[in-house]
Scaffold this motif. Structure first.
Motif, mmCIF file in Angstrom:
data_model
loop_
_atom_site.group_PDB
_atom_site.id
_atom_site.type_symbol
_atom_site.label_atom_id
_atom_site.label_comp_id
_atom_site.label_asym_id
_atom_site.label_seq_id
_atom_site.Cartn_x
_atom_site.Cartn_y
_atom_site.Cartn_z
ATOM 1 N N GLY A 96 3.456 -8.067 1.859
ATOM 2 C CA GLY A 96 4.745 -8.022 1.173
ATOM 3 C C GLY A 96 5.896 -8.309 2.111
ATOM 4 N N PHE A 97 5.848 -7.710 3.310
ATOM 5 C CA PHE A 97 6.906 -7.975 4.282
ATOM 6 C C PHE A 97 6.926 -9.438 4.689
ATOM 7 C CE2 PHE A 97 8.271 -8.581 8.655
ATOM 8 C CZ PHE A 97 9.595 -8.197 8.524
ATOM 9 N N LEU A 98 5.748 -10.019 4.943
ATOM 10 C CA LEU A 98 5.693 -11.430 5.314
ATOM 11 C C LEU A 98 6.259 -12.327 4.208
ATOM 12 C CD1 LEU A 98 2.238 -11.642 7.128
ATOM 13 C CD2 LEU A 98 4.527 -11.816 8.149
ATOM 14 N N ALA A 99 6.038 -11.936 2.962
ATOM 15 C CA ALA A 99 6.576 -12.718 1.846
ATOM 16 C C ALA A 99 8.101 -12.689 1.834
ATOM 17 C CB ALA A 99 6.024 -12.186 0.520
ATOM 18 N N LEU A 123 -1.878 -0.876 4.447
ATOM 19 C CA LEU A 123 -1.279 -1.572 5.584
ATOM 20 C C LEU A 123 -1.267 -3.080 5.337
ATOM 21 C CD1 LEU A 123 -0.090 -1.595 8.446
ATOM 22 C CD2 LEU A 123 -2.445 -1.690 9.308
ATOM 23 N N PHE A 124 -2.391 -3.615 4.847
ATOM 24 C CA PHE A 124 -2.468 -5.042 4.550
ATOM 25 C C PHE A 124 -1.473 -5.428 3.466
ATOM 26 C CE2 PHE A 124 -4.057 -8.531 1.944
ATOM 27 C CZ PHE A 124 -4.141 -9.532 2.885
ATOM 28 N N VAL A 125 -1.423 -4.665 2.379
ATOM 29 C CA VAL A 125 -0.531 -4.976 1.252
ATOM 30 C C VAL A 125 0.928 -4.916 1.700
ATOM 31 C CG1 VAL A 125 0.246 -4.193 -1.021
ATOM 32 C CG2 VAL A 125 -2.203 -4.277 -0.499
ATOM 33 N N TYR A 143 -8.142 -10.401 -1.674
ATOM 34 C CA TYR A 143 -9.127 -9.703 -2.502
ATOM 35 C C TYR A 143 -9.930 -8.703 -1.670
ATOM 36 C CZ TYR A 143 -13.321 -8.899 -5.283
ATOM 37 O OH TYR A 143 -14.365 -8.317 -5.944
ATOM 38 N N LEU A 144 -10.350 -9.127 -0.473
ATOM 39 C CA LEU A 144 -11.155 -8.260 0.383
ATOM 40 C C LEU A 144 -10.363 -7.056 0.905
ATOM 41 C CD1 LEU A 144 -13.127 -10.872 2.537
ATOM 42 C CD2 LEU A 144 -13.998 -9.498 0.616
ATOM 43 N N TRP A 145 -9.085 -7.211 1.155
ATOM 44 C CA TRP A 145 -8.262 -6.175 1.779
ATOM 45 C C TRP A 145 -7.298 -5.507 0.822
ATOM 46 C CZ3 TRP A 145 -8.626 -4.539 6.821
ATOM 47 C CH2 TRP A 145 -9.497 -5.267 7.637
ATOM 48 N N LEU A 146 -7.468 -5.712 -0.460
ATOM 49 C CA LEU A 146 -6.534 -5.190 -1.455
ATOM 50 C C LEU A 146 -6.408 -3.668 -1.426
ATOM 51 C CD1 LEU A 146 -4.658 -6.419 -3.470
ATOM 52 C CD2 LEU A 146 -6.421 -6.268 -5.192
ATOM 53 N N ASP A 147 -7.435 -2.967 -0.994
ATOM 54 C CA ASP A 147 -7.384 -1.505 -0.946
ATOM 55 C C ASP A 147 -6.671 -0.963 0.289
ATOM 56 O OD1 ASP A 147 -8.731 -1.308 -3.336
ATOM 57 O OD2 ASP A 147 -10.712 -1.279 -2.383
#
Length: 144
Positions: free
Chosen positions: A48-51, A42-44, A35-39
């Motif tokens: 996604g890659f980790l998933a 790079l985080f998203v 929630y904090l890093w949704l914007d």
């Protein structure tokens, strides 16, 4: 409780409530961080890659266990064949539809792990390994 957490016994739950507590805590913490890093793109993208990478690595513990035991006894060959064909079809779909690069790479990784497990099934079925002999400890020696 989390106060007596020991990594050596991480997945050896003594009570179901401890397992539920761990899953809920993990979900809550990762949900809040997301929630904090949704914007952050790079985080998203990293998430996604980790998933997809985590999914690609699902067969590795089984591959390693088979290697340690030099056996695939108890594994269903039909399950492994279905698993391999599903991962192959999915990977071909990713490649043909030009899905993002990480999907194709992780799909190929899954297929390679599946093929390695199929090779283990073949090798350990047709060329069984001799059991490792265990040395007896002298009466006065304490086993570690």
């Amino acid at each position: 409780s989390f106060a007596d957490f020991d990594l050596n016994y991480f997945w050896h739950w003594s009570k179901f409530t401890d397992y539920v507590q761990c899953v809920l805590t993990f979900t809550g913490v990762t949900g809040y961080i997301t929630y904090l890093w949704l914007d952050s793109s790079l985080f998203v993208e990293t998430l996604g890659f980790l998933a997809v990478f985590t999914e690609a690595m699902l067969g590795v513990p089984q591959l390693y266990r088979n290697y340690q035991n030099r056996s695939t006894e108890g594994m269903s060959i039909k399950m492994v064949l279905m698993w391999t064909s599903g991962d192959t079809f999915k990977t071909v779909y990713f490649i043909l539809n030009q899905a993002p690069f990480q999907f194709s790479i992780c799909g190929l990784l899954q297929v390679f792990v599946d093929i390695a497990i199929l090779l283990q099934v073949y090798l350990y079925s047709y060329y069984p390994q001799k059991p490792v002999s265990h040395t007896a400890h002298p009466a006065g020696t304490k086993a570690l």
